[in-house]
Scaffold this motif. Structure first.
Motif, PDB file in Angstrom:
ATOM      1  N   CYS A  73       3.579   0.493   3.881  1.00  0.00           N
ATOM      2  CA  CYS A  73       4.213  -0.102   2.696  1.00  0.00           C
ATOM      3  C   CYS A  73       3.430  -1.328   2.222  1.00  0.00           C
ATOM      4  CB  CYS A  73       5.649  -0.499   3.009  1.00  0.00           C
ATOM      5  SG  CYS A  73       6.775   0.886   3.299  1.00  0.00           S
ATOM      6  N   GLN A  74       2.939  -2.098   3.162  1.00  0.00           N
ATOM      7  CA  GLN A  74       2.270  -3.353   2.831  1.00  0.00           C
ATOM      8  C   GLN A  74       0.842  -3.136   2.329  1.00  0.00           C
ATOM      9  OE1 GLN A  74       2.606  -6.273   5.905  1.00  0.00           O
ATOM     10  NE2 GLN A  74       1.660  -7.898   4.709  1.00  0.00           N
ATOM     11  N   GLU A  75       0.108  -2.248   2.980  1.00  0.00           N
ATOM     12  CA  GLU A  75      -1.303  -2.093   2.654  1.00  0.00           C
ATOM     13  C   GLU A  75      -1.575  -0.984   1.641  1.00  0.00           C
ATOM     14  OE1 GLU A  75      -3.558  -1.613   6.216  1.00  0.00           O
ATOM     15  OE2 GLU A  75      -2.964  -3.571   7.043  1.00  0.00           O
ATOM     16  N   TRP A  76      -0.671  -0.009   1.577  1.00  0.00           N
ATOM     17  CA  TRP A  76      -0.911   1.143   0.720  1.00  0.00           C
ATOM     18  C   TRP A  76       0.095   1.287  -0.412  1.00  0.00           C
ATOM     19  CZ3 TRP A  76      -4.833   4.791   0.850  1.00  0.00           C
ATOM     20  CH2 TRP A  76      -5.737   4.681   1.908  1.00  0.00           C
ATOM     21  N   GLY A  77       1.379   1.156  -0.103  1.00  0.00           N
ATOM     22  CA  GLY A  77       2.410   1.452  -1.098  1.00  0.00           C
ATOM     23  C   GLY A  77       2.649   2.932  -1.264  1.00  0.00           C
ATOM     24  N   PHE A  78       1.851   3.750  -0.593  1.00  0.00           N
ATOM     25  CA  PHE A  78       1.959   5.206  -0.592  1.00  0.00           C
ATOM     26  C   PHE A  78       1.798   5.707   0.826  1.00  0.00           C
ATOM     27  CE2 PHE A  78       1.438   5.356  -5.141  1.00  0.00           C
ATOM     28  CZ  PHE A  78       1.841   6.626  -5.537  1.00  0.00           C
ATOM     29  N   PHE A  79       2.531   6.756   1.185  1.00  0.00           N
ATOM     30  CA  PHE A  79       2.330   7.415   2.463  1.00  0.00           C
ATOM     31  C   PHE A  79       2.969   8.796   2.409  1.00  0.00           C
ATOM     32  CE2 PHE A  79       5.980   4.587   2.632  1.00  0.00           C
ATOM     33  CZ  PHE A  79       7.007   5.359   3.133  1.00  0.00           C
ATOM     34  N   GLN A  80       2.575   9.651   3.328  1.00  0.00           N
ATOM     35  CA  GLN A  80       3.196  10.961   3.452  1.00  0.00           C
ATOM     36  C   GLN A  80       4.109  10.966   4.663  1.00  0.00           C
ATOM     37  OE1 GLN A  80       0.995  14.525   2.109  1.00  0.00           O
ATOM     38  NE2 GLN A  80      -0.867  13.390   2.557  1.00  0.00           N
ATOM     39  N   VAL A 138       5.387  13.139  -0.229  1.00  0.00           N
ATOM     40  CA  VAL A 138       4.693  11.891  -0.531  1.00  0.00           C
ATOM     41  C   VAL A 138       5.720  10.852  -0.967  1.00  0.00           C
ATOM     42  CG1 VAL A 138       2.952  10.761  -1.968  1.00  0.00           C
ATOM     43  CG2 VAL A 138       2.616  13.130  -1.221  1.00  0.00           C
ATOM     44  N   ILE A 139       5.629   9.664  -0.394  1.00  0.00           N
ATOM     45  CA  ILE A 139       6.545   8.567  -0.722  1.00  0.00           C
ATOM     46  C   ILE A 139       5.746   7.431  -1.338  1.00  0.00           C
ATOM     47  CG2 ILE A 139       8.343   7.048   0.171  1.00  0.00           C
ATOM     48  CD1 ILE A 139       8.853  10.025   0.764  1.00  0.00           C
ATOM     49  N   ASN A 140       6.274   6.846  -2.403  1.00  0.00           N
ATOM     50  CA  ASN A 140       5.633   5.624  -2.899  1.00  0.00           C
ATOM     51  C   ASN A 140       6.647   4.542  -3.228  1.00  0.00           C
ATOM     52  OD1 ASN A 140       5.673   7.411  -5.597  1.00  0.00           O
ATOM     53  ND2 ASN A 140       5.591   5.270  -6.221  1.00  0.00           N
ATOM     54  N   ILE A 141       6.219   3.319  -2.974  1.00  0.00           N
ATOM     55  CA  ILE A 141       7.029   2.137  -3.255  1.00  0.00           C
ATOM     56  C   ILE A 141       7.048   1.894  -4.753  1.00  0.00           C
ATOM     57  CG2 ILE A 141       7.267  -0.343  -2.839  1.00  0.00           C
ATOM     58  CD1 ILE A 141       7.640   1.364  -0.339  1.00  0.00           C
ATOM     59  N   GLY A 142       8.232   1.609  -5.307  1.00  0.00           N
ATOM     60  CA  GLY A 142       8.358   1.318  -6.724  1.00  0.00           C
ATOM     61  C   GLY A 142       8.456  -0.173  -6.999  1.00  0.00           C
ATOM     62  N   ASP A 143       8.457  -0.516  -8.282  1.00  0.00           N
ATOM     63  CA  ASP A 143       8.481  -1.919  -8.694  1.00  0.00           C
ATOM     64  C   ASP A 143       9.695  -2.667  -8.146  1.00  0.00           C
ATOM     65  OD1 ASP A 143       6.245  -1.217 -10.137  1.00  0.00           O
ATOM     66  OD2 ASP A 143       7.281  -1.130 -12.072  1.00  0.00           O
ATOM     67  N   MET A 144      10.853  -1.985  -8.116  1.00  0.00           N
ATOM     68  CA  MET A 144      12.065  -2.653  -7.642  1.00  0.00           C
ATOM     69  C   MET A 144      11.936  -3.090  -6.200  1.00  0.00           C
ATOM     70  SD  MET A 144      14.976  -0.230  -9.347  1.00  0.00           S
ATOM     71  CE  MET A 144      16.108  -0.710  -8.073  1.00  0.00           C
ATOM     72  N   LEU A 145      11.353  -2.218  -5.371  1.00  0.00           N
ATOM     73  CA  LEU A 145      11.220  -2.551  -3.954  1.00  0.00           C
ATOM     74  C   LEU A 145      10.161  -3.625  -3.742  1.00  0.00           C
ATOM     75  CD1 LEU A 145      12.517  -1.927  -1.311  1.00  0.00           C
ATOM     76  CD2 LEU A 145      10.967   0.010  -1.012  1.00  0.00           C
ATOM     77  N   GLU A 146       9.159  -3.653  -4.604  1.00  0.00           N
ATOM     78  CA  GLU A 146       8.192  -4.744  -4.522  1.00  0.00           C
ATOM     79  C   GLU A 146       8.877  -6.080  -4.791  1.00  0.00           C
ATOM     80  OE1 GLU A 146       4.413  -6.307  -7.102  1.00  0.00           O
ATOM     81  OE2 GLU A 146       4.238  -4.287  -6.280  1.00  0.00           O
ATOM     82  N   VAL A 147       9.773  -6.086  -5.758  1.00  0.00           N
ATOM     83  CA  VAL A 147      10.518  -7.312  -6.066  1.00  0.00           C
ATOM     84  C   VAL A 147      11.439  -7.693  -4.915  1.00  0.00           C
ATOM     85  CG1 VAL A 147      12.248  -8.328  -7.597  1.00  0.00           C
ATOM     86  CG2 VAL A 147      10.375  -6.980  -8.556  1.00  0.00           C
ATOM     87  N   ILE A 148      12.178  -6.709  -4.395  1.00  0.00           N
ATOM     88  CA  ILE A 148      13.114  -6.966  -3.299  1.00  0.00           C
ATOM     89  C   ILE A 148      12.391  -7.523  -2.076  1.00  0.00           C
ATOM     90  CG2 ILE A 148      14.727  -5.868  -1.675  1.00  0.00           C
ATOM     91  CD1 ILE A 148      15.345  -3.857  -3.927  1.00  0.00           C
ATOM     92  N   SER A 149      11.164  -7.043  -1.848  1.00  0.00           N
ATOM     93  CA  SER A 149      10.395  -7.500  -0.681  1.00  0.00           C
ATOM     94  C   SER A 149       9.609  -8.785  -0.960  1.00  0.00           C
ATOM     95  CB  SER A 149       9.428  -6.401  -0.237  1.00  0.00           C
ATOM     96  OG  SER A 149       8.400  -6.213  -1.201  1.00  0.00           O
ATOM     97  N   GLY A 180       7.202  -9.155  -2.947  1.00  0.00           N
ATOM     98  CA  GLY A 180       5.794  -8.843  -3.078  1.00  0.00           C
ATOM     99  C   GLY A 180       5.112  -8.425  -1.788  1.00  0.00           C
ATOM    100  N   ARG A 181       5.852  -8.367  -0.720  1.00  0.00           N
ATOM    101  CA  ARG A 181       5.249  -7.965   0.558  1.00  0.00           C
ATOM    102  C   ARG A 181       4.848  -6.497   0.540  1.00  0.00           C
ATOM    103  NH1 ARG A 181       8.322  -8.299   6.444  1.00  0.00           N
ATOM    104  NH2 ARG A 181       6.774  -7.094   7.639  1.00  0.00           N
ATOM    105  N   TYR A 182       5.695  -5.661  -0.050  1.00  0.00           N
ATOM    106  CA  TYR A 182       5.391  -4.244  -0.176  1.00  0.00           C
ATOM    107  C   TYR A 182       4.955  -3.960  -1.608  1.00  0.00           C
ATOM    108  CZ  TYR A 182       7.527  -3.657   4.430  1.00  0.00           C
ATOM    109  OH  TYR A 182       7.818  -3.740   5.759  1.00  0.00           O
ATOM    110  N   ARG A 183       3.966  -3.096  -1.762  1.00  0.00           N
ATOM    111  CA  ARG A 183       3.257  -2.975  -3.030  1.00  0.00           C
ATOM    112  C   ARG A 183       3.640  -1.725  -3.818  1.00  0.00           C
ATOM    113  NH1 ARG A 183      -2.825  -3.074  -1.239  1.00  0.00           N
ATOM    114  NH2 ARG A 183      -3.156  -3.225  -3.489  1.00  0.00           N
ATOM    115  N   SER A 184       3.846  -1.916  -5.111  1.00  0.00           N
ATOM    116  CA  SER A 184       4.025  -0.809  -6.038  1.00  0.00           C
ATOM    117  C   SER A 184       2.662  -0.536  -6.664  1.00  0.00           C
ATOM    118  CB  SER A 184       5.059  -1.167  -7.111  1.00  0.00           C
ATOM    119  OG  SER A 184       5.186  -0.133  -8.065  1.00  0.00           O
ATOM    120  N   ILE A 185       2.057   0.574  -6.295  1.00  0.00           N
ATOM    121  CA  ILE A 185       0.665   0.863  -6.627  1.00  0.00           C
ATOM    122  C   ILE A 185       0.558   1.734  -7.878  1.00  0.00           C
ATOM    123  CG2 ILE A 185      -1.462   1.951  -5.793  1.00  0.00           C
ATOM    124  CD1 ILE A 185      -0.749  -0.596  -4.321  1.00  0.00           C
TER     125      ILE A 185
END
Length: 328
Positions: free
Chosen positions: A86-93, A275-286, A288-293
């Motif tokens: 979540c922190q380095e990629w914002g995407f994972f499978q 495939v899972i990706n972090i969205g803008d909302m979760l970037e805000v909630i975190s 900025g720790r977790y990235r919306s790519i």
């Protein structure tokens, strides 16, 4: 063949059906689909045409995270990998995610079956504002278009559905989409709970109080073969204004690319994976720790131009946190 869409200002515009364009003349590429270098970076073109990439998106085994045993020997390792992804990629499978492989295959089949219907049948569900069949986010007659067609539906909660846009063919389309949406929501809650734990946030503190205010939407994409895939985009560059997006890719062709640290990285289809990706909302909630790519989709390479490609993306978000950005 064109799909007519009424804009909020009551103007009606006509949008070509890409599948029909590709079938009518496989060698023709209308200028309306040709993107500038700024929209399609040279680094992406080079990566797609040469197949040279230096990184791969991480894959997470969900088994330890879904286990009822908090003392599972691999749980902490899986949590650490989730946090890092979540922190380095914002995407994972994710694999071993609990959604039956048979249901995933049925979902692919009903999507494929719908797009193989006669265009007249599909146009019965022509997009209006945001829901239905066609292309979304088109606001003018001279706007550049994506080389793709789609069906966009609000899937959960059930009261958010407008069944006028839910196809009745294939016969089991509605049944399978409903079952798949339910399974995705269960996975979404489990993923969000694990992600909250990695952030040191009490899951119920920000999810339970929003229960009943969360919505799920589903976008089913069709990418026809393209004579010049180096000049177009299947879906333009964007990030998702959601909390999480869950993507079911077609197993037959590469399309999704993400921009990581200035480099384009493909997300190759893995049988059985999501495939899972972090969205803008979760970037805000975190904070900025977790990235919306930012990411995009490209059509098939010319050497595989006889292969059609499909994808299903499900997005979940809290209504009270909705972003004004589009959610492609």
């Amino acid at each position: 063949m064109y799909n007519s869409m009424k804009l909020p200002n009551r103007k009606t515009i006509s949008i070509p059906v890409v599948q029909e364009l590709a079938a009518k003349d496989p060698h023709d590429l209308p200028q309306r689909y040709v993107r500038s270098h700024d929209e399609r970076p040279p680094s992406l073109t080079t990566a797609v045409t040469t197949g040279k990439y230096s990184s791969t998106v991480p894959t997470i085994d969900m088994s330890p995270l879904l286990s009822q045993d908090d003392g599972h020997p691999c749980r902490q390792q899986a949590m650490d990998k989730l946090a890092k992804s979540c922190q380095e990629w914002g995407f994972f499978q994710v694999v071993n995610h609990g959604i039956p492989a048979s249901l995933m295959e049925q979902m692919k089949e009903v999507v494929r079956g719908f797009f193989q219907l006669p265009v007249e049948e599909k146009l019965k569900y022509g997009i209006q504002e945001r829901e239905g069949y066609g292309q979304a986010f088109v606001i003018s007659d001279d706007q550049k278009l994506d080389w793709s067609d789609m069906v966009y539906l609000f899937t959960l909660p059930p009261e958010a559905r407008n069944m006028d846009f839910w196809p009745t063919r294939p016969e089991d389309f509605r049944k399978i989409v409903n079952e798949f949406a339910t399974e995705l929501q269960n996975l979404y809650e489990k993923l969000l709970s694990a992600i909250a734990e990695t952030l040191g946030i009490e899951f119920e503190s920000f999810y339970a109080k929003e229960r009943g205010k969360w919505t799920q939407s589903m976008r089913m994409n069709y990418y026809p073969p393209c004579p010049r895939p180096d000049l177009v985009l299947g879906i333009g560059l964007h990030s998702d204004p959601t909390s999480l997006t869950i993507l079911l890719e077609d197993d037959d062709a590469l399309g999704l690319h993400i921009c990581k640290d200035g480099e384009w990285v493909p997300v190759p289809p893995t049988p059985g994976a999501l495939v899972i990706n972090i969205g803008d909302m979760l970037e805000v909630i975190s904070n900025g720790r977790y990235r919306s790519i930012e990411h995009l989709a490209v059509p098939n390479e010319k050497k595989r131009e006889n292969i059609d490609r499909y994808a299903v993306a499900s997005q979940s978000r809290g209504r009270s946190w909705a972003s004004p950005k589009d959610d492609r």
